[in-house]
Design a protein around this motif. Structure first.
Motif, PDB file in Angstrom:
ATOM      1  N   LEU A  31       0.781  -1.236  -0.058  1.00 18.78           N
ATOM      2  CA  LEU A  31      -0.213   0.068   0.014  1.00 18.78           C
ATOM      3  C   LEU A  31       0.957   1.284   0.092  1.00 18.78           C
ATOM      4  O   LEU A  31       1.813   1.315   0.712  1.00 18.78           O
ATOM      5  N   ALA A  32       0.357   2.153  -0.825  1.00 19.66           N
ATOM      6  CA  ALA A  32       1.086   3.506  -0.818  1.00 19.66           C
ATOM      7  C   ALA A  32       0.279   4.322   0.116  1.00 19.66           C
ATOM      8  O   ALA A  32      -0.663   4.750  -0.323  1.00 19.66           O
ATOM      9  N   ARG A  33       1.033   5.020   0.979  1.00 21.12           N
ATOM     10  CA  ARG A  33       0.366   6.142   1.711  1.00 21.12           C
ATOM     11  C   ARG A  33       1.416   7.194   1.824  1.00 21.12           C
ATOM     12  O   ARG A  33       2.758   7.225   2.028  1.00 21.12           O
ATOM     13  N   ASN A  34       0.624   8.541   1.985  1.00 19.24           N
ATOM     14  CA  ASN A  34       1.386   9.621   2.152  1.00 19.24           C
ATOM     15  C   ASN A  34       0.728  10.638   3.140  1.00 19.24           C
ATOM     16  O   ASN A  34      -0.290  10.384   3.626  1.00 19.24           O
ATOM     17  N   LEU A  35       1.683  11.356   4.101  1.00 20.92           N
ATOM     18  CA  LEU A  35       1.079  12.104   5.095  1.00 20.92           C
ATOM     19  C   LEU A  35       0.583  13.354   4.310  1.00 20.92           C
ATOM     20  O   LEU A  35       1.341  13.933   3.410  1.00 20.92           O
ATOM     21  N   HIS A  37      -0.153  17.284   4.304  1.00 21.21           N
ATOM     22  CA  HIS A  37       0.514  18.445   4.692  1.00 21.21           C
ATOM     23  C   HIS A  37       1.959  18.550   4.422  1.00 21.21           C
ATOM     24  O   HIS A  37       2.616  19.237   5.030  1.00 21.21           O
ATOM     25  N   TYR A  38       2.614  17.383   3.664  1.00 20.50           N
ATOM     26  CA  TYR A  38       3.944  17.497   3.342  1.00 20.50           C
ATOM     27  C   TYR A  38       4.159  17.225   1.831  1.00 20.50           C
ATOM     28  O   TYR A  38       3.083  16.444   1.188  1.00 20.50           O
ATOM     29  N   PRO A  39       5.276  17.778   1.375  1.00 22.88           N
ATOM     30  CA  PRO A  39       5.324  17.540  -0.001  1.00 22.88           C
ATOM     31  C   PRO A  39       5.744  16.167  -0.159  1.00 22.88           C
ATOM     32  O   PRO A  39       6.069  15.310   0.695  1.00 22.88           O
ATOM     33  N   PHE A  40       5.485  15.391  -1.516  1.00 22.32           N
ATOM     34  CA  PHE A  40       5.771  14.066  -1.621  1.00 22.32           C
ATOM     35  C   PHE A  40       7.420  14.097  -1.497  1.00 22.32           C
ATOM     36  O   PHE A  40       8.033  14.923  -1.610  1.00 22.32           O
ATOM     37  N   THR A  41       7.963  13.010  -1.291  1.00 24.57           N
ATOM     38  CA  THR A  41       9.164  12.572  -1.044  1.00 24.57           C
ATOM     39  C   THR A  41      10.075  13.387  -2.058  1.00 24.57           C
ATOM     40  O   THR A  41      11.335  14.047  -1.723  1.00 24.57           O
ATOM     41  N   ASN A  42       9.675  13.169  -3.429  1.00 25.44           N
ATOM     42  CA  ASN A  42      10.655  13.947  -4.336  1.00 25.44           C
ATOM     43  C   ASN A  42      10.941  15.285  -4.444  1.00 25.44           C
ATOM     44  O   ASN A  42      11.708  15.984  -5.066  1.00 25.44           O
ATOM     45  N   LYS A 113      10.066 -11.974  11.128  1.00 23.26           N
ATOM     46  CA  LYS A 113       9.810 -12.971  10.251  1.00 23.26           C
ATOM     47  C   LYS A 113      10.030 -12.739   8.824  1.00 23.26           C
ATOM     48  O   LYS A 113       9.893 -13.451   7.757  1.00 23.26           O
ATOM     49  N   GLU A 114      10.416 -11.315   8.500  1.00 18.52           N
ATOM     50  CA  GLU A 114      10.674 -11.054   7.227  1.00 18.52           C
ATOM     51  C   GLU A 114       9.333 -10.897   6.525  1.00 18.52           C
ATOM     52  O   GLU A 114       9.439 -11.199   5.143  1.00 18.52           O
ATOM     53  N   SER A 115       8.250 -10.918   6.990  1.00 20.15           N
ATOM     54  CA  SER A 115       6.940 -10.916   6.398  1.00 20.15           C
ATOM     55  C   SER A 115       6.492  -9.443   6.028  1.00 20.15           C
ATOM     56  O   SER A 115       5.799  -9.169   5.183  1.00 20.15           O
ATOM     57  N   VAL A 116       6.854  -8.669   7.141  1.00 21.03           N
ATOM     58  CA  VAL A 116       6.362  -7.175   7.138  1.00 21.03           C
ATOM     59  C   VAL A 116       7.369  -6.204   6.731  1.00 21.03           C
ATOM     60  O   VAL A 116       8.413  -6.224   7.517  1.00 21.03           O
ATOM     61  N   SER A 117       7.191  -5.167   5.845  1.00 19.29           N
ATOM     62  CA  SER A 117       8.204  -4.122   5.806  1.00 19.29           C
ATOM     63  C   SER A 117       7.577  -2.853   5.444  1.00 19.29           C
ATOM     64  O   SER A 117       6.456  -2.901   4.623  1.00 19.29           O
ATOM     65  N   VAL A 118       7.891  -1.896   6.166  1.00 19.02           N
ATOM     66  CA  VAL A 118       7.446  -0.416   5.842  1.00 19.02           C
ATOM     67  C   VAL A 118       8.650   0.402   5.340  1.00 19.02           C
ATOM     68  O   VAL A 118       9.352   0.667   6.251  1.00 19.02           O
ATOM     69  N   MET A 119       8.740   0.740   4.280  1.00 20.27           N
ATOM     70  CA  MET A 119       9.573   1.730   3.674  1.00 20.27           C
ATOM     71  C   MET A 119       9.076   2.819   4.007  1.00 20.27           C
ATOM     72  O   MET A 119       7.905   3.359   3.862  1.00 20.27           O
ATOM     73  N   VAL A 120      10.201   4.005   4.570  1.00 18.91           N
ATOM     74  CA  VAL A 120       9.729   5.068   4.960  1.00 18.91           C
ATOM     75  C   VAL A 120      10.643   6.257   3.819  1.00 18.91           C
ATOM     76  O   VAL A 120      11.849   5.928   3.583  1.00 18.91           O
ATOM     77  N   ASN A 121       9.746   7.110   3.256  1.00 16.40           N
ATOM     78  CA  ASN A 121      10.323   8.099   2.295  1.00 16.40           C
ATOM     79  C   ASN A 121      10.894   7.347   1.016  1.00 16.40           C
ATOM     80  O   ASN A 121      12.112   7.708   0.440  1.00 16.40           O
ATOM     81  N   GLU A 122      10.570   6.483   0.606  1.00 15.69           N
ATOM     82  CA  GLU A 122      10.485   5.832  -0.987  1.00 15.69           C
ATOM     83  C   GLU A 122       9.833   6.950  -1.695  1.00 15.69           C
ATOM     84  O   GLU A 122       9.705   8.074  -1.310  1.00 15.69           O
ATOM     85  N   GLU A 123       9.170   6.571  -2.937  1.00 12.95           N
ATOM     86  CA  GLU A 123       8.657   7.525  -3.523  1.00 12.95           C
ATOM     87  C   GLU A 123       7.418   8.002  -3.089  1.00 12.95           C
ATOM     88  O   GLU A 123       6.918   9.324  -3.192  1.00 12.95           O
ATOM     89  N   ASP A 124       6.805   7.173  -2.036  1.00 12.97           N
ATOM     90  CA  ASP A 124       5.524   7.693  -1.209  1.00 12.97           C
ATOM     91  C   ASP A 124       6.127   7.585   0.187  1.00 12.97           C
ATOM     92  O   ASP A 124       7.434   6.870   0.366  1.00 12.97           O
ATOM     93  N   GLY A 164      -9.259   9.369  -3.482  1.00 10.63           N
ATOM     94  CA  GLY A 164      -8.899   8.414  -2.410  1.00 10.63           C
ATOM     95  C   GLY A 164      -7.478   8.450  -2.038  1.00 10.63           C
ATOM     96  O   GLY A 164      -7.206   9.805  -1.715  1.00 10.63           O
ATOM     97  N   TYR A 165      -6.639   7.538  -1.790  1.00 16.64           N
ATOM     98  CA  TYR A 165      -5.271   7.881  -1.147  1.00 16.64           C
ATOM     99  C   TYR A 165      -4.286   8.558  -2.394  1.00 16.64           C
ATOM    100  O   TYR A 165      -4.190   8.102  -3.259  1.00 16.64           O
ATOM    101  N   LEU A 166      -3.669   9.544  -2.093  1.00 17.09           N
ATOM    102  CA  LEU A 166      -2.966  10.208  -2.799  1.00 17.09           C
ATOM    103  C   LEU A 166      -1.527   9.803  -2.893  1.00 17.09           C
ATOM    104  O   LEU A 166      -1.000   9.738  -1.716  1.00 17.09           O
TER     105      LEU A 166
END
Lengths: 357, 162
Positions: A31-35, A37-42, A113-124, A164-166
């Motif tokens: 799932l791609a999610r953004n906060l 009130h902030y610009p996107f990462t790029n 378990k290497e089943s869940v990963s949450v990347m922070v400040n990738e494209e989203d 929806g989710y931007l």
């Protein structure tokens, strides 16, 4: 952080135990999610990225999840560790590289378990991912839906009543969901039907990619099939469409496998035996050739043409012969030629150990 | 059929429809590669950025009378032309600021203009909003804009905090 403790594990996606695991290696939902009130990462400055990362870290730490997530600052990881996480499908090549505009504060939260990963400040700002062994779309969706709810309780997502989710790229807006299934399709390749399958998939808006996602080549007959559309269809609807298509491909692949055994058993047996022969005696071998040969061996196991090699051993060889894993196993950095020699040496000793040589 | 850029036979065909106008692109493989429509890969796939660029470039008719390339985001300052070049938006505000230019693009990518599915909501109200959202998607698809506007307002109301 030292990731060497992960080395002996196969990780969720190579465990090889889930439903339909003769053809389906793993299922992934992201799932791609953004906060808000902030610009996107790029477009964010380093201080802004520091803030979004801080908020994400805080939410991850207090989300009250049934599994603890450990946060790793990617900028503090060695290039080898970053590559290691890419090979284990836990972070993207882009997050690892951090080329502008994706440079600066970024990280990844992982479960044991290497089943869940949450990347922070990738494209989203957030890229949530759940990996499951075998064909398990529903289970992966339930996991990620819960994770998303837990984070949403502590973060204000950028959400639009119509769109929806931007997301930074309009190709992800709406659900922000990409569900992909990793398939091993050697028989469709051998019987020259694979292109037909891909043409059919493109017509119904499903994407086909190689092992490492967008732009990567399909080595070792491994293909990822995923949805393209994220706007206008609910998550369960999209998952249902993928499920139906994968079922069809499973049937085709199994039919092709049955045909191989019926009509070309001798030739297949020879191909598999030669693959094991090369893997067990080469003195230099590339990662690509290794993958192609292991693909033949894997098929041989599922066709019962060989019975003295377990499928999990092939999965282990598959991941351990990737560049970063190999260098960690050898305990030293190796350049191209040295790596090919080390890979061959590793394969020879492993296959001897497994008793098939 | 001949390639539009040279005289070789055209083997790559791109068709899109905007405002009921059909637009076609016929190129030979070499020219398509030159425009980065096909990368050198074993798995056939389109270069999305290049495709977006070509398709968007052909349709300057966004908001009536306005040149979308000149649009600028009031929140982060990104110009629409920059989005076209990079393929990435700068901040969430652009989905409203660039709405007229983005909608034809979203229609082409997703064949839809309205989200259906999960929304950041307490679980209880979610199902109701999901239902409204599906009706909104159907209304927009059928060009029943008045009904869509009404549904949009109801969804906004439900989504309001508290």
């Amino acid at each position: 952080m030292n990731f060497d403790s992960l080395l002996p594990n196969l990780g969720e996606w190579l465990r090889g135990t889930g439903p339909e695991s003769d053809v389906v290696l793993s299922t992934r939902v992201r799932l791609a999610r953004n906060l808000a009130h902030y610009p996107f990462t790029n477009r964010a400055t380093h201080p802004q990225k520091g803030e979004t990362a801080g908020r994400a870290k805080d939410a991850l730490a207090h989300a009250g999840l049934p599994y603890p997530l450990a946060y790793h600052d990617v900028t503090g990881l060695s290039p080898l560790d970053r590559q290691f996480l890419v090979e284990r499908q836990l972070i993207s090549r882009e997050l690892a590289a951090g080329s502008p505009p994706l440079d600066g504060p970024r990280g990844v939260a992982l479960d044991e378990k290497e089943s869940v990963s949450v990347m922070v400040n990738e494209e989203d700002h957030l890229r949530l991912q759940v990996l499951r062994s075998g064909f398990a779309l529903d289970e992966a969706w339930q996991d990620i839906d819960r994770l998303d709810d837990a984070l949403e309780a502590r973060l204000t997502y950028a959400f639009h009543p119509q769109f929806g989710y931007l997301t930074a790229c309009p190709t992800n807006v709406g659900t922000g969901m990409r569900a992909s299934v990793m398939l091993h399709l050697p028989a469709l390749g051998l019987t020259k039907q694979i292109d037909k399958v891909f043409r059919a998939l493109q017509k119904i808006n499903l994407a086909v990619r190689g092992l490492h996602g967008e732009g990567s080549r399909a080595f070792g007959d491994l293909y990822q099939i995923s949805n393209q559309v994220t706007l206008g269809k609910s998550e369960p609807k999209v998952l249902g469409e993928i499920r139906e298509v994968i079922q069809t491909i499973l049937t085709y692949e199994r039919q092709a496998r049955a045909l191989l055994v019926k009509e070309r058993k001798q030739a297949e047996q020879d191909r598999v035996a030669r693959a094991i022969g090369t893997l067990g005696s080469a003195t230099m071998i590339t990662a690509e050739e290794t993958m192609e040969l292991l693909s033949a061996v894997r098929l041989g196991i599922h066709l019962h043409l060989i019975d003295d090699l377990p499928a999990t051993a092939v999965n282990q060889l598959f991941i351990h012969t990737q560049a970063a894993h190999l260098q960690k196993l050898m305990g030293q950095p190796l350049d191209g030629e040295e790596r090919n020699a080390a890979r061959a040496k590793y394969l020879r000793s492993k296959l001897r150990e497994l008793g098939s040589h | 059929m001949k390639c539009q850029a040279c005289d070789n036979p055209a083997t790559v065909h791109v068709t899109d429809i905007v405002n009921k106008q059909r637009r076609e692109l016929h190129l030979c493989e070499a020219c398509a590669r030159q425009h980065d429509l096909i990368p050198d890969q074993a798995v056939p796939q389109f270069n999305l950025k290049a495709l977006l660029g070509l398709l968007v470039a052909g349709h300057p008719a966004a908001a009536p009378g306005a040149d979308p390339a000149a649009l600028k985001c009031p929140a982060c300052g990104l110009k629409y032309a920059e989005f076209r070049a990079e393929g990435r938006l700068g901040c969430p505000a652009e989905y409203d600021a660039f709405r007229h230019a983005l909608e034809p693009l979203l229609e082409r990518i997703h064949r839809s203009l309205a989200h259906a599915g999960k929304a950041p909501r307490a679980a209880g109200r979610r199902a109701e909003v999901d239902g409204l959202r599906e009706r909104l998607a159907a209304a927009v698809a059928a060009e029943r804009y008045e009904e869509a506007a009404g549904l949009r307002d109801r969804i906004r109301q439900k989504e309001a905090p508290g």
